[in-house]
Design a protein around this motif. Structure first.
Motif, short mmCIF file in Angstrom:
data_model
loop_
_atom_site.label_atom_id
_atom_site.label_comp_id
_atom_site.label_asym_id
_atom_site.label_seq_id
_atom_site.Cartn_x
_atom_site.Cartn_y
_atom_site.Cartn_z
N ILE A 79 15.96 45.55 90.79
CA ILE A 79 14.98 46.28 89.97
C ILE A 79 15.41 46.25 88.51
N GLU A 80 16.69 46.51 88.26
CA GLU A 80 17.18 46.49 86.88
C GLU A 80 17.14 45.07 86.31
N LYS A 81 17.62 44.11 87.07
CA LYS A 81 17.69 42.72 86.60
C LYS A 81 16.33 42.19 86.17
N HIS A 82 15.30 42.56 86.92
CA HIS A 82 13.95 42.04 86.64
C HIS A 82 13.12 42.99 85.78
N GLY A 83 13.73 44.07 85.29
CA GLY A 83 13.03 44.99 84.40
C GLY A 83 11.85 45.69 85.06
N ILE A 84 11.96 45.92 86.34
CA ILE A 84 10.88 46.59 87.08
C ILE A 84 10.96 48.09 86.82
N VAL A 85 9.84 48.70 86.45
CA VAL A 85 9.81 50.14 86.19
C VAL A 85 8.84 50.82 87.14
N GLY A 86 9.10 52.09 87.40
CA GLY A 86 8.20 52.89 88.24
C GLY A 86 8.34 52.66 89.72
N LYS A 87 9.34 51.91 90.15
CA LYS A 87 9.54 51.61 91.57
C LYS A 87 10.37 52.72 92.21
N THR A 88 10.12 52.98 93.49
CA THR A 88 10.90 53.92 94.30
C THR A 88 11.59 53.13 95.40
N ILE A 89 12.77 53.56 95.80
CA ILE A 89 13.47 52.96 96.94
C ILE A 89 13.51 53.99 98.06
N TYR A 90 13.12 53.56 99.26
CA TYR A 90 13.22 54.39 100.45
C TYR A 90 14.33 53.87 101.36
N SER A 91 15.15 54.79 101.87
CA SER A 91 16.18 54.48 102.84
C SER A 91 16.17 55.58 103.89
#
Length: 156
Positions: A79-91
């Protein structure tokens, strides 16, 4: 072993996003699978909006908790590497979320010649956590309410 989230493979996971107001589609679900404990371990990340596999790693000798931890860190780094914003991670792993928050994989897996490569990956993940500010929400997947996490390997 890992895949590029910008150009994911032709792969669609067979699960669908649950129709629940607490689950956002702008998210990746991560999960691990391990045959035995320890045993062959692998993990993956699935995009909830598309069902596509974003990344996959393994198998290599490890434990399920290690795989869950590494899956979260892998997602955060992509997410950081590709500059993705507003994403959530579910685990669905309280243990892995706790380890990520503490920036340390508290495994009791014996360090042997066979597990050294995995310990190298763990060290890299811990270093990444210590040297980056996490801004992506990591949410515990509520299996009882929402069903199996979409990144589940389906081997239960």
């Amino acid at each position: 072993m890992a895949t590029n989230p910008v150009n994911p493979p032709d792969y669609r996971h067979d699960t669908v996003l649950p129709l629940h107001p607490d689950v956002t589609a702008n998210a990746w679900a991560v999960d691990a699978a391990c045959s035995g404990n320890p045993g062959p371990m692998e993990y993956q990340g699935i995009d909830l909006a598309t069902g596509q596999r974003i990344f996959h790693y393994g198998p290599m000798k490890g434990t399920n908790n290690i795989g869950e931890f590494l899956a979260i860190v892998h997602a955060l780094a992509l997410i950081e590497k590709h500059g993705i914003v507003g994403k959530t991670i579910y685990s669905d792993s309280f243990t892995a979320i706790t380890w990520v928050n503490k920036k340390q994989c508290k495994t009791k897996l014996p360090r042997t010649e066979e597990t050294q490569q995995l310990y190298d990956v763990i060290a890299r993940a811990e270093f990444w956590l210590r040297t980056h500010t996490i801004q992506t929400p990591i949410i515990h997947w509520q299996t009882r309410l929402w069903g199996e996490i979409p990144a589940d390997f389906g081997r239960k």
